[in-house]
Design a protein around this motif. Structure first.
Motif, PDB file in Angstrom:
ATOM      1  N   GLU A  56       1.206  -1.666   0.334  1.00  0.00           N
ATOM      2  CA  GLU A  56       0.064  -0.236   0.019  1.00  0.00           C
ATOM      3  C   GLU A  56       0.719   1.257   0.048  1.00  0.00           C
ATOM      4  O   GLU A  56       0.579   2.241  -0.728  1.00  0.00           O
ATOM      5  N   THR A  57       1.323   1.341   0.253  1.00  0.00           N
ATOM      6  CA  THR A  57       2.815   2.382   0.796  1.00  0.00           C
ATOM      7  C   THR A  57       3.837   2.418  -0.818  1.00  0.00           C
ATOM      8  O   THR A  57       3.986   3.308  -0.900  1.00  0.00           O
ATOM      9  N   ASN A  58       3.352   1.522  -1.387  1.00  0.00           N
ATOM     10  CA  ASN A  58       4.496   1.527  -3.061  1.00  0.00           C
ATOM     11  C   ASN A  58       3.973   1.844  -3.602  1.00  0.00           C
ATOM     12  O   ASN A  58       3.500   3.021  -4.885  1.00  0.00           O
ATOM     13  N   ALA A  59       2.471   1.949  -3.521  1.00  0.00           N
ATOM     14  CA  ALA A  59       1.112   1.902  -4.843  1.00  0.00           C
ATOM     15  C   ALA A  59       1.184   3.332  -4.253  1.00  0.00           C
ATOM     16  O   ALA A  59       0.650   4.650  -5.444  1.00  0.00           O
ATOM     17  N   ASN A  60       0.682   4.489  -3.047  1.00  0.00           N
ATOM     18  CA  ASN A  60       0.663   5.380  -2.651  1.00  0.00           C
ATOM     19  C   ASN A  60       1.153   6.105  -1.165  1.00  0.00           C
ATOM     20  O   ASN A  60       0.585   5.676  -0.560  1.00  0.00           O
ATOM     21  N   PRO A  61       2.148   6.680  -2.024  1.00  0.00           N
ATOM     22  CA  PRO A  61       3.047   7.315  -1.354  1.00  0.00           C
ATOM     23  C   PRO A  61       2.649   8.513  -0.233  1.00  0.00           C
ATOM     24  O   PRO A  61       2.609   8.550   0.951  1.00  0.00           O
TER      25      PRO A  61
END
Length: 103
Positions: A56-61
């Motif tokens: 989730e962090t890599n998809a939407n920082p």
């Protein structure tokens, strides 16, 4: 004793007496097994939440705090509590066996 008579077999039913020591030992053993299982499942859940948090962090920082962080913390807390229960029940079971063996 006459020749025609057969010896009678007398069957007596013995009542099993309630032994609290057996109940306590089985309860401690069951607690240890269940707490190890919960520890394992909570660890797998925590690793899964950690992976989802990374995805989730890599998809939407732009999202800093997500629900996966909280779920991971809950799983790690459950893992800690259940592992503590395992250690406690193992210690109590060991002390009972030492008392029984009279070391």
């Amino acid at each position: 004793m006459p020749l025609n008579s057969k010896p009678k077999l007398v069957l007596r039913r013995t009542r099993k007496r309630f032994n609290p020591r057996i109940l306590i030992e089985r309860t401690i053993e069951t607690t240890a097994i269940v707490s190890l299982l919960i520890t394992g499942f909570s660890g797998v859940g925590a690793m899964g939440c950690w992976g989802m948090e990374i995805i989730e962090t890599n998809a939407n920082p732009s999202i800093i705090i997500s629900g996966w962080q909280q779920q991971k913390s809950i799983c790690l807390g459950a893992m800690l509590v259940s592992f503590s229960a395992f250690l406690g029940s193992s210690l109590i079971g060991a002390s009972f066996s030492i008392q029984r063996d009279r070391f």
